[in-house]
Enzyme design. Structure first.
Site, PDB file in Angstrom:
ATOM      1  N   ALA A  54       0.853  -1.175   0.000  1.00  0.00           N
ATOM      2  CA  ALA A  54       0.000   0.000   0.000  1.00  0.00           C
ATOM      3  C   ALA A  54       0.895   1.233   0.000  1.00  0.00           C
ATOM      4  O   ALA A  54       1.959   1.211   0.595  1.00  0.00           O
ATOM      5  CB  ALA A  54      -0.883  -0.012   1.236  1.00  0.00           C
ATOM      6  N   THR A  55       0.453   2.287  -0.663  1.00  0.00           N
ATOM      7  CA  THR A  55       1.353   3.425  -0.834  1.00  0.00           C
ATOM      8  C   THR A  55       0.961   4.669  -0.058  1.00  0.00           C
ATOM      9  O   THR A  55       1.019   4.638   1.153  1.00  0.00           O
ATOM     10  CB  THR A  55       1.583   3.690  -2.321  1.00  0.00           C
ATOM     11  OG1 THR A  55       0.320   3.662  -2.977  1.00  0.00           O
ATOM     12  CG2 THR A  55       2.472   2.633  -2.921  1.00  0.00           C
ATOM     13  N   THR A  56       0.535   5.744  -0.710  1.00  0.00           N
ATOM     14  CA  THR A  56       0.650   7.049  -0.079  1.00  0.00           C
ATOM     15  C   THR A  56      -0.556   7.468   0.774  1.00  0.00           C
ATOM     16  O   THR A  56      -1.701   7.364   0.333  1.00  0.00           O
ATOM     17  CB  THR A  56       0.869   8.109  -1.171  1.00  0.00           C
ATOM     18  OG1 THR A  56       1.835   7.597  -2.071  1.00  0.00           O
ATOM     19  CG2 THR A  56       1.346   9.398  -0.588  1.00  0.00           C
TER      20      THR A  56
END
Lengths: 280, 269
Positions: A54-56
């Protein structure tokens, strides 16, 4: 029921031992296999192959609360693992938690944290203080250090409305963490995940103390747009599929997730402005 | 030299029962009843130690008797509910399972230990309609009874129960239900058997609110409680500030979250 096959039907002792108000601590006795960080991993650094990342996520302190926004992309190597993952969740009625890193561990961590806070509130009859919640989250990250060093790292971000604050305008507070369980209270704004470098650069130029909640929401979506612009692992607003960032607020009225219609309106106006001026 | 006396098992059990019953009858009473908008708990309580509390989303707990004993059971119930909800899903935690666990525990304590627990417990689960509400009474010896509509525990519970059953109907408003509960609690213990008036500061009142999503347990205190006790008040909902923050019915709760539905739902428009 976890009472098992004890023919006496007695509730096992660990249910009735009055020692702890913490759900995690209770789990460590009753069902240790359910805790992240308690599972044996094969030696070496092997996680990259298997799991989604999962990123930002960005979070911003506004006048009278906090805003947290996360993009919807999860990646596995160079592939998109999910287009509509949700990385921002309410931790309890007055606080928000987001995560970046190994999605599986992050989701489990958030679930455990939500139950942890509710459990404490029910057992003790009062909510934890906002600092207490943040410290609790740090401890849970610390317990995952072994797995983190083998590639299953997850970093949360935490923010909420401080019910104990003397000045309601300054009641929004946010904390960032590192994988070793380090806990740092941030002023203004912060971001986590692969796109946070760009998101934070955007926020640095645009953030002003005392921002209204509505302005902070727009700013958060703009920062995610900038992150998606430069980071392949961060997803921008997906106008064709109608997938927009998850945006949540925590104010004196409690936590609230913006409806899809609300985020769609803001995201579309951000995109429209970028059509005229690419840099925002 | 010590003399060994024989006591028959029947005698031992009778003695324990009598001991537990006396202990429970000494304390103040609590009642639980269904009303149109949910399940209402009212306990006569002069202290800040709680007799009524939340177990899970739609499950509440009320107890009378020795505080340390029922508090221990309450904590065990919360742990069990949270463990089950975390392992499976929030919908898989049921009042019946909790009532069963309490029945097992109290039954085992009654037969195996020297001293029986001097407690009586009510586990209530609020349903979609008053007909689907569940009230369980669990007594000191581990027997469990389904009590449709209303129940009273502790003190002179039978006299209180009679007053309750006479006037109770499941479509009554919250204000009527609170007044009936207070009238029933006050029907005993006055001078020469006369009725008493119990003030708001001596009451512990809470509801499981049928219309809420997620966690339905709410305490009714302060001005909201005083307003309900006013003659002629017709309020059907606890008039608390929290009401304004009531979440809209959520669509689908994201499956990746363990938060209750009232947290995860989209905000009301």
């Amino acid at each position: 029921m976890a009472a098992g096959f004890d023919p006496s039907g007695r509730i096992p002792d660990f249910f009735t031992t009055p020692a702890t108000s913490s759900f995690t601590q209770f789990l460590s006795v009753a069902a240790p296999e359910m805790l992240p960080g308690r599972r044996p991993l094969p030696p070496g650094y092997s996680a990259e192959l298997a799991s989604a990342h999962a990123t930002t996520v960005v979070t911003i302190v506004a006048d009278g609360g906090v805003v947290m926004a996360g993009d919807r992309r999860a990646t596995a190597g160079n592939l998109i693992a999910s287009r509509d993952i949700e990385k921002v969740h309410p931790a309890d009625p007055y606080s928000l938690v987001g995560m970046a890193g190994t999605a599986g561990v992050g989701i489990e961590l958030i679930r455990l944290f939500q139950v942890e806070l509710e459990h404490y509130e029910k057992i003790e009859g009062v909510m934890l203080s906002l600092e207490g919640k943040a410290n609790r989250l740090a401890t849970m990250i610390r317990n995952n250090l072994g797995a983190a060093l083998q590639g299953l790292a997850v970093v949360p971000i935490f923010g909420g409305f401080d019910l104990g604050a003397s000045d309601p305008a300054k009641a929004g507070r946010i904390w960032s963490f590192d994988i070793a369980g380090g806990i740092y209270e941030e002023t203004g704004y912060d971001g986590i995940g692969s796109g946070s470098l760009f998101a934070k650069a955007a926020l640095k130029k645009r953030y002003r103390p005392g921002l209204s909640v509505d302005d902070a929401i727009t700013l958060g979506i703009e920062a995610l747009y900038d992150a998606a612009d430069d980071d392949t692992a961060t997803g921008g607003p997906d106008l064709t599929r109608k997938i927009y960032p998850v945006v949540m607020t925590a104010t004196a009225e409690g936590t609230r997730r913006l409806t899809d219609e609300e985020t769609a309106t803001i995201a579309e106006s951000v995109v429209a402005r970028r059509m005229e001026n690419i840099g925002g | 030299m010590a003399m060994q006396f024989y006591a028959s098992p029947e005698q031992i059990m009778r003695d324990r029962s009598e001991y537990a019953r006396k202990g429970i009858a000494r304390g103040r009473s609590a009642v639980a009843l269904t009303y149109e908008g949910g399940v209402l708990f009212v306990a006569e309580n002069l202290t800040s130690l709680r007799k009524v509390s939340e177990i899970y989303d739609r499950i509440g707990f009320a107890a009378v008797g020795r505080y340390n004993e029922f508090e221990n059971l309450r904590r065990a119930g919360v742990r069990m509910a949270d463990l089950n909800g975390y392992s499976y899903d929030r919908r898989d935690v049921t009042g019946r399972a909790i009532a069963n666990a309490y029945a097992h525990a109290l039954g085992a304590i009654f037969t195996e230990q020297m001293k029986a627990y001097e407690v009586e417990i009510c586990v209530a689960e609020v349903g979609a309609t008053p007909d689907s509400d569940e009230l369980y009474r669990i007594t000191y010896d581990g027997s469990v009874q389904d009590e449709p509509g209303s129940m009273a525990m502790g003190g002179q519970s039978e006299a209180i129960s009679t007053v309750l059953k006479e006037a109770h109907s499941s479509d009554m408003s919250l204000a009527d239900a609170v007044k009936l509960a207070v009238k029933a609690l006050g029907s005993v213990g006055g001078e020469g058997g006369a009725a008493r008036t119990i003030g708001a500061d001596h009451l512990e009142v809470a509801v499981l609110d049928r219309r809420r999503k997620g966690r339905t347990f709410r305490r009714v205190t302060g001005a909201a409680l005083t307003a309900l006790l006013e003659p002629g008040s017709t309020a059907t909902e606890p008039a608390s500030d929290e009401e304004s923050a009531a979440p809209a019915p959520p669509e689908d709760k994201p499956s990746s979250s363990a938060g209750s539905a009232d947290l995860e739902g989209d905000a009301k428009d």
